[in-house]
Write an enzyme that holds these catalytic residues in place. Sequence first.
Site, PDB file in Angstrom:
ATOM      1  N   GLY A 216       1.046  -4.617  -3.857  1.00  0.00           N
ATOM      2  CA  GLY A 216       0.241  -3.840  -2.928  1.00  0.00           C
ATOM      3  C   GLY A 216       0.653  -2.373  -2.988  1.00  0.00           C
ATOM      4  CE  LYS A 217      -1.554   4.016  -5.502  1.00  0.00           C
ATOM      5  NZ  LYS A 217      -0.233   4.438  -5.972  1.00  0.00           N
ATOM      6  CB  VAL A 218       2.029  -0.743   1.177  1.00  0.00           C
ATOM      7  CG1 VAL A 218       3.436  -0.876   0.601  1.00  0.00           C
ATOM      8  CG2 VAL A 218       2.087  -0.655   2.691  1.00  0.00           C
TER       9      VAL A 218
END
Length: 304
Positions: free
Chosen positions: A157-159
Amino acid sequence: MIPKTEKIWMDGAFVKWDDAQVHVLTHSLHYGLGVFEGIRCYETSEGPTIFKLDDHIERLFDSAHIFLLEIPFTRQEIKKAVVETVRVNRLKECYIRPLVYIGYGAMGLYPKDNPIKVAIAAWSWGAYLGEEGLEKGIRVKISSFIRGHVNANMTRGKVCGYYVNSQLAKKEAVLSGYDEALLLDTAGFVSEGSGENIFIVRNGLIKTTPLTSILEGITRNSIIEIARDENFRVEERRFTRDEVYISDEAFFTGTAAEITPIREVDERIIGDGNPGRITKKLQSIYFDCVKGRNKKYESWLTRV
Ligand code: PPE
């Protein structure tokens, strides 16, 4: 300062750049949970063209899924909004930033009913690590900060919150006189840059880190595919920092960083200190591809 454009898409409608504001108690601002994408649009002979839009939107929804954020729009609606954002701002070439965040409402760590907000902005953004970096390569430092454990920081995930770690590493590298940081994973193997994936080349074999401790970069996937199409051997296998030191070539990949050669790591010169032959070849195919000059990869492009 990033150059202002006219409009930003917020929750289904365009607002003026200066009116794209949020409340200071916006949940994500305090606790770091938001997911985002970075997409590039390039000028081509057929007008502005977005690179791998579908993959970016898929990853945005995957990121949201991992962090249990329900995006109140469909993939199709977000894709359309991305294209519209480029169009209404009359941008030829730009970087596009979709952001999903938790809005104002309750505070505390279980914001059950806070609204999930979506914004899409676009602006012109030149070479991430400098024009000279793209051409001559950059100097990199192995970070004293490591990429978080896979069960602490999710990797697929690109969090937003992950980038606290990236900023620690980046600041350390820049303040020490380098251009970029390279982080190791919890086992001590190479993971990725503060905002890029890494590739090395040794004796003609191309290696990149496996997906265990890194973001699955869309540029990384493109380069693996291009390299294999060019009949290079590419292995996704972990490697150590000293294998980087003795590599013949090394480069970073990322939407923002594009294909940036690495010419030095921790004072060790990589190869002869200039971008290597394979790096330059892959970089040139990549730029042909994103700029619509390579028909083979046309399916990766979305015309605005
Ligand atoms: N790893 C990290 C940690 C990362 O942030 C990026 C992209 C990548 C790998 C490469 O992924 P991809 O862009 O899909 O090839 N970093 C984004 C943010 C840069 C920023 O400073 O903001 C980017 O390149 O858009």
